[in-house]
Design an enzyme around this catalytic site. Structure first.
Site, PDB file in Angstrom:
ATOM      1  N   ASP A 103      11.329  -0.301 -67.332  1.00 53.44           N
ATOM      2  CA  ASP A 103       9.973  -0.705 -66.913  1.00 53.44           C
ATOM      3  C   ASP A 103       8.823  -0.109 -67.740  1.00 53.44           C
ATOM      4  OD1 ASP A 103      11.688  -1.637 -64.979  1.00 53.44           O
ATOM      5  OD2 ASP A 103      10.550  -0.907 -63.265  1.00 53.44           O
ATOM      6  N   ASP A 131      10.150  -5.122 -64.167  1.00 57.91           N
ATOM      7  CA  ASP A 131       9.705  -5.792 -62.945  1.00 57.91           C
ATOM      8  C   ASP A 131       9.174  -7.168 -63.363  1.00 57.91           C
ATOM      9  OD1 ASP A 131      10.201  -3.836 -61.062  1.00 57.91           O
ATOM     10  OD2 ASP A 131       8.099  -3.448 -60.584  1.00 57.91           O
ATOM     11  N   HIS A 153       7.612  -9.816 -61.075  1.00 55.47           N
ATOM     12  CA  HIS A 153       7.274 -10.219 -59.717  1.00 55.47           C
ATOM     13  C   HIS A 153       6.493 -11.528 -59.655  1.00 55.47           C
ATOM     14  CE1 HIS A 153       8.716  -6.435 -58.339  1.00 55.47           C
ATOM     15  NE2 HIS A 153       7.683  -5.692 -58.696  1.00 55.47           N
ATOM     16  N   HIS A 192       1.456  -5.865 -59.211  1.00 58.06           N
ATOM     17  CA  HIS A 192       1.773  -5.329 -60.547  1.00 58.06           C
ATOM     18  C   HIS A 192       2.898  -6.152 -61.176  1.00 58.06           C
ATOM     19  CE1 HIS A 192       4.639  -3.441 -57.788  1.00 58.06           C
ATOM     20  NE2 HIS A 192       5.473  -3.435 -58.793  1.00 58.06           N
ATOM     21  N   LYS A 250      13.992  -7.832 -62.766  1.00 55.43           N
ATOM     22  CA  LYS A 250      14.290  -7.506 -61.355  1.00 55.43           C
ATOM     23  C   LYS A 250      13.051  -7.751 -60.511  1.00 55.43           C
ATOM     24  CE  LYS A 250      13.418  -2.655 -62.492  1.00 55.43           C
ATOM     25  NZ  LYS A 250      12.297  -2.266 -61.657  1.00 55.43           N
ATOM     26  N   CYS A 266      11.766   3.786 -60.125  1.00 54.38           N
ATOM     27  CA  CYS A 266      12.763   2.922 -60.773  1.00 54.38           C
ATOM     28  C   CYS A 266      13.728   3.681 -61.676  1.00 54.38           C
ATOM     29  CB  CYS A 266      12.049   1.788 -61.506  1.00 54.38           C
ATOM     30  SG  CYS A 266      11.247   0.667 -60.320  1.00 54.38           S
TER      31      CYS A 266
END
Ligand SMILES: [Zn+2]
Length: 205
Positions: free
Chosen positions: A16, A58, A60, A77, A102, A151
């Site tokens: 990340d 990430d 999202h 975020h 993810k 994470c």
């Protein structure tokens, strides 16, 4: 010292290292950008040795369950298609690196890279990180990135549970520290789970 490290069965996992987790981002880790020289040096070393390099991110949707407007703990975020999702700009990504996304389902959060799936040219496949690492004959993982207390910790603990020899690079991680000492505690938790801590002897400049 680094020349003596046997990386023949090792993959690098960069967790990340995204704009939203760096200063100026919506969920910035204080000094998160300062891990850059160590991360890039690790990437270069693994590339020189033709070892697998994994980047988790990430990814999202804008209505993700972890966001405050849905009752979650975090400001929005790493939203798909935004600058915040992109890598820290200075980071040089090898062409043959493997990318795992993810947290891409709106109703499920994921801290660990082991909850992610391989994305090829931006398309998410059904291949998990664990199965991909096995397919590369990897027995050991080096873990670096953001954030130590979320994470990175989740990824390292999952790596130990999946049976990988797990090395966390102490000078290649930074924490959110919602409470002071969260990072310290997280490193201890990773050690308790069986991970080893290593300060990477980075070449600077
Ligand atoms: Zn997230």
């Amino acid at each position: 010292m680094r020349n003596n490290l046997d990386l023949s069965f090792t993959a690098l996992i960069v967790v990340d290292f995204q704009n939203d987790f760096c200063p100026g981002g919506t969920l910035a880790v204080s000094e998160g950008d300062q891990i850059y020289p160590v991360v890039q040096d690790l990437v270069n070393e693994f590339e020189d040795r033709h070892r697998p390099i994994v980047f988790t991110r990430d990814y999202h949707p804008s209505n993700h369950i972890s966001f405050v407007n849905r009752g979650g703990p975090w400001p929005p975020h790493c939203v798909q298609g935004t600058y915040g999702f992109e890598f820290f700009p200075k980071l040089r990504i090898p062409d043959n690196a493997a990318h795992f996304f993810k947290g891409y389902l709106k109703d499920a959060d994921a801290y660990s890279g082991f909850e992610g799936c391989l994305a090829t040219n931006g398309t998410i496949t059904g291949i998990t990180l664990e199965s991909w690492l096995h397919s590369q004959n990897v027995h050991q993982v080096y873990i670096t990135g953001l954030a130590t207390d979320y994470c990175v910790k989740a990824t390292a603990i999952d790596a130990t549970r999946a049976g990988f020899d797990t090395i966390v690079i102490t000078n290649g991680v930074k924490g959110v520290n919602v409470s002071p000492h969260d990072s310290e505690r997280a490193l201890n938790d990773m050690k308790q789970a069986g991970a080893c801590l290593l300060e990477w002897p980075a070449r600077h400049g």
